[in-house]
Write a protein that holds these residues in place. Structure first.
Motif, PDB file in Angstrom:
ATOM      1  N   HIS A  53       0.867  -1.176   0.000  1.00 12.40           N
ATOM      2  CA  HIS A  53       0.000   0.000   0.000  1.00 12.40           C
ATOM      3  C   HIS A  53       0.906   1.229   0.000  1.00 12.40           C
ATOM      4  N   VAL A  54       1.111   1.767  -1.192  1.00 16.96           N
ATOM      5  CA  VAL A  54       2.034   2.884  -1.372  1.00 16.96           C
ATOM      6  C   VAL A  54       1.602   3.659  -2.609  1.00 16.96           C
ATOM      7  N   SER A  55       2.001   4.904  -2.665  1.00 18.56           N
ATOM      8  CA  SER A  55       1.658   5.738  -3.811  1.00 18.56           C
ATOM      9  C   SER A  55       2.889   6.539  -4.216  1.00 18.56           C
ATOM     10  N   PHE A  56       3.190   6.558  -5.518  1.00 16.57           N
ATOM     11  CA  PHE A  56       4.356   7.309  -5.984  1.00 16.57           C
ATOM     12  C   PHE A  56       4.261   7.537  -7.492  1.00 16.57           C
ATOM     13  N   CYS A  57       5.109   8.456  -7.958  1.00 18.76           N
ATOM     14  CA  CYS A  57       5.273   8.690  -9.387  1.00 18.76           C
ATOM     15  C   CYS A  57       6.635   8.175  -9.815  1.00 18.76           C
ATOM     16  N   GLU A  58       6.777   7.935 -11.100  1.00 17.77           N
ATOM     17  CA  GLU A  58       8.083   7.523 -11.620  1.00 17.77           C
ATOM     18  C   GLU A  58       8.267   8.069 -13.029  1.00 17.77           C
ATOM     19  N   ASN A  59       9.550   8.234 -13.390  1.00 15.28           N
ATOM     20  CA  ASN A  59       9.861   8.674 -14.744  1.00 15.28           C
ATOM     21  C   ASN A  59      10.147   7.473 -15.623  1.00 15.28           C
ATOM     22  N   ASP A  60      10.548   7.729 -16.868  1.00 15.54           N
ATOM     23  CA  ASP A  60      10.750   6.613 -17.792  1.00 15.54           C
ATOM     24  C   ASP A  60      11.969   5.777 -17.451  1.00 15.54           C
ATOM     25  N   GLN A 119       4.680   9.756 -14.245  1.00 17.52           N
ATOM     26  CA  GLN A 119       3.478   8.936 -14.284  1.00 17.52           C
ATOM     27  C   GLN A 119       3.207   8.325 -12.905  1.00 17.52           C
ATOM     28  N   TRP A 120       1.943   8.381 -12.487  1.00 26.67           N
ATOM     29  CA  TRP A 120       1.568   7.737 -11.227  1.00 26.67           C
ATOM     30  C   TRP A 120       1.599   6.217 -11.386  1.00 26.67           C
ATOM     31  N   ALA A 121       2.177   5.574 -10.406  1.00 29.13           N
ATOM     32  CA  ALA A 121       2.199   4.110 -10.389  1.00 29.13           C
ATOM     33  C   ALA A 121       0.954   3.624  -9.661  1.00 29.13           C
ATOM     34  N   ILE A 122      -0.184   3.745 -10.319  1.00 26.19           N
ATOM     35  CA  ILE A 122      -1.458   3.356  -9.711  1.00 26.19           C
ATOM     36  C   ILE A 122      -1.927   2.059 -10.359  1.00 26.19           C
ATOM     37  N   ASN A 123      -1.736   0.972  -9.676  1.00 23.47           N
ATOM     38  CA  ASN A 123      -2.269  -0.314 -10.119  1.00 23.47           C
ATOM     39  C   ASN A 123      -2.378  -1.231  -8.906  1.00 23.47           C
ATOM     40  N   ASP A 124      -2.896  -2.435  -9.133  1.00 18.12           N
ATOM     41  CA  ASP A 124      -3.171  -3.311  -7.995  1.00 18.12           C
ATOM     42  C   ASP A 124      -1.900  -3.815  -7.316  1.00 18.12           C
ATOM     43  N   LYS A 125      -0.740  -3.669  -7.957  1.00 17.45           N
ATOM     44  CA  LYS A 125       0.500  -4.054  -7.283  1.00 17.45           C
ATOM     45  C   LYS A 125       0.782  -3.182  -6.073  1.00 17.45           C
ATOM     46  N   TYR A 126       0.324  -1.938  -6.123  1.00 20.63           N
ATOM     47  CA  TYR A 126       0.643  -0.984  -5.061  1.00 20.63           C
ATOM     48  C   TYR A 126      -0.588  -0.556  -4.265  1.00 20.63           C
ATOM     49  N   GLY A 127      -1.711  -1.211  -4.484  1.00 20.50           N
ATOM     50  CA  GLY A 127      -2.901  -0.919  -3.700  1.00 20.50           C
ATOM     51  C   GLY A 127      -3.868   0.064  -4.336  1.00 20.50           C
ATOM     52  N   GLU A 128      -3.517   0.561  -5.530  1.00 16.88           N
ATOM     53  CA  GLU A 128      -4.388   1.483  -6.270  1.00 16.88           C
ATOM     54  C   GLU A 128      -4.782   2.701  -5.426  1.00 16.88           C
ATOM     55  N   HIS A 129      -3.803   3.279  -4.743  1.00 12.79           N
ATOM     56  CA  HIS A 129      -4.093   4.431  -3.894  1.00 12.79           C
ATOM     57  C   HIS A 129      -3.930   5.735  -4.668  1.00 12.79           C
ATOM     58  N   HIS A 130      -4.780   6.696  -4.326  1.00 16.74           N
ATOM     59  CA  HIS A 130      -4.733   8.027  -4.923  1.00 16.74           C
ATOM     60  C   HIS A 130      -5.391   8.994  -3.947  1.00 16.74           C
ATOM     61  N   ALA A 131      -5.616  10.215  -4.364  1.00 16.28           N
ATOM     62  CA  ALA A 131      -6.088  11.253  -3.442  1.00 16.28           C
ATOM     63  C   ALA A 131      -7.397  10.880  -2.749  1.00 16.28           C
ATOM     64  N   SER A 132      -8.294  10.236  -3.472  1.00 21.09           N
ATOM     65  CA  SER A 132      -9.582   9.890  -2.877  1.00 21.09           C
ATOM     66  C   SER A 132      -9.594   8.482  -2.271  1.00 21.09           C
ATOM     67  N   SER A 133      -8.464   7.783  -2.347  1.00 22.67           N
ATOM     68  CA  SER A 133      -8.352   6.453  -1.744  1.00 22.67           C
ATOM     69  C   SER A 133      -6.959   6.290  -1.151  1.00 22.67           C
ATOM     70  N   PRO A 134      -6.673   7.025  -0.078  1.00 23.97           N
ATOM     71  CA  PRO A 134      -5.315   7.016   0.492  1.00 23.97           C
ATOM     72  C   PRO A 134      -5.019   5.727   1.249  1.00 23.97           C
ATOM     73  N   ALA A 135      -3.732   5.430   1.373  1.00 25.88           N
ATOM     74  CA  ALA A 135      -3.298   4.296   2.189  1.00 25.88           C
ATOM     75  C   ALA A 135      -3.509   4.644   3.658  1.00 25.88           C
ATOM     76  N   LYS A 136      -4.111   3.749   4.398  1.00 26.45           N
ATOM     77  CA  LYS A 136      -4.462   4.007   5.794  1.00 26.45           C
ATOM     78  C   LYS A 136      -3.229   3.950   6.686  1.00 26.45           C
ATOM     79  N   ASP A 137      -3.054   4.986   7.490  1.00 23.48           N
ATOM     80  CA  ASP A 137      -1.983   5.057   8.492  1.00 23.48           C
ATOM     81  C   ASP A 137      -0.581   4.983   7.897  1.00 23.48           C
ATOM     82  N   GLY A 138      -0.433   5.386   6.648  1.00 19.87           N
ATOM     83  CA  GLY A 138       0.887   5.372   6.029  1.00 19.87           C
ATOM     84  C   GLY A 138       1.061   4.222   5.057  1.00 19.87           C
ATOM     85  N   TYR A 139       2.255   4.115   4.511  1.00 21.27           N
ATOM     86  CA  TYR A 139       2.549   3.078   3.536  1.00 21.27           C
ATOM     87  C   TYR A 139       2.912   1.774   4.249  1.00 21.27           C
ATOM     88  N   SER A 140       2.664   0.655   3.574  1.00 18.83           N
ATOM     89  CA  SER A 140       2.953  -0.637   4.192  1.00 18.83           C
ATOM     90  C   SER A 140       3.232  -1.691   3.140  1.00 18.83           C
TER      91      SER A 140
END
Length: 257
Positions: free
Chosen positions: A98-105, A120-141
């Motif tokens: 459960h983490v959220s980040f951007c990455e370059n090429d 580009q945002w790394a938003i997919n099920d590998k990282y929990g699909e977190h974004h502004a309206s669906s934040p990771a609870k209590d930090g990254y894990s």
């Protein structure tokens, strides 16, 4: 032939109920009969032997008494619903982040998209699909769990029941730590529901891989918590510009500089 009564037989296996309704008749010869579905034929052959008659759509079972008809029918129902059992050794595992980040090429990571253009945002099920309206609870894990099981499938004529027993290898034990299955299952104090996890066929190599992965998780937690759990250590590390992911000896060198 005269109608006598209705009877119901039921048995229970693995919390499943199997019911057979019988409409019992009596012949002029004094035999007790009932007609049942042809799906029971194989079980009927083993119980009633030659005391049955195959009709166009049903089978008539025959017994010299009502008690005999009922007891034989119950045994037949039990045989028919004896499951075919298969056993497979598997590893059930869960790797979840459960983490959220951007990455370059190039794959460099940034907290968000303000650091560079074209991130580009790394938003997919590998990282929990977190974004502004669906934040990771209590930090990254990061969560890692794996257990070796024997998967036992009981097939009741197409209705399957699956149960799991922990697998410790041939002649292994929950108290052992010698073979790969014992080593993997020696990690404890976490829950894992194999029905809700990904699974793979068991192999010693896979068991050792997951054992080492869990060891890595424990070591990483130890590094971070030893450096940050105590507030004095945390403040000293911050003041030194140290890295909590470094071994404690390296952190001490930084702190003492």
């Amino acid at each position: 032939m005269a109608y006598l009564t209705k009877k119901q037989i039921s048995i229970t296996r693995d919390k499943q109920f199997f019911i057979l309704d019988l409409k019992v008749n009596v012949t002029t010869d004094g035999d007790f009969t009932a007609s049942i579905d042809k799906k029971y034929l194989n079980a009927i052959k083993g119980v009633f032997q030659n005391s049955y008659k195959i009709n166009k759509e049903t089978i008539t079972i025959i017994a010299p008494s009502l008690d005999k008809l009922m007891s034989s029918s119950e045994r037949m129902l039990d045989i028919h619903n004896t499951p075919k059992i298969t056993k497979d050794n598997i590893i059930a595992y869960n790797i979840e982040s459960h983490v959220s980040f951007c990455e370059n090429d190039k794959g460099d990571i940034f907290p968000n998209g303000t650091y560079q253009k074209d991130l580009q945002w790394a938003i997919n099920d590998k990282y929990g699909e977190h974004h502004a309206s669906s934040p990771a609870k209590d930090g990254y894990s990061l969560t890692v769990g794996a257990v070796a099981y024997t998967k036992i499938t009981k097939d009741y004529n197409g209705n399957k029941v699956v149960v799991y027993d922990k697998y410790y290898g041939e002649n292994g034990s929950h108290l052992g730590n010698k073979n790969p299955a014992e080593k993997l299952n020696s990690w404890c104090s976490f829950s894992l529901n194999p029905k809700n996890c990904r699974q793979m066929p068991y192999s010693d190599e896979s068991a050792i891989f997951f054992f080492n992965l869990l060891m890595g998780m424990a070591r990483m937690a130890k590094l971070i918590q030893e450096a940050t759990f105590d507030e004095d250590n945390l403040m000293a590390l911050i003041a030194s510009g140290g890295n909590p992911m470094l071994p404690s000896s390296k952190r001490k060198e930084l702190i003492n500089e």
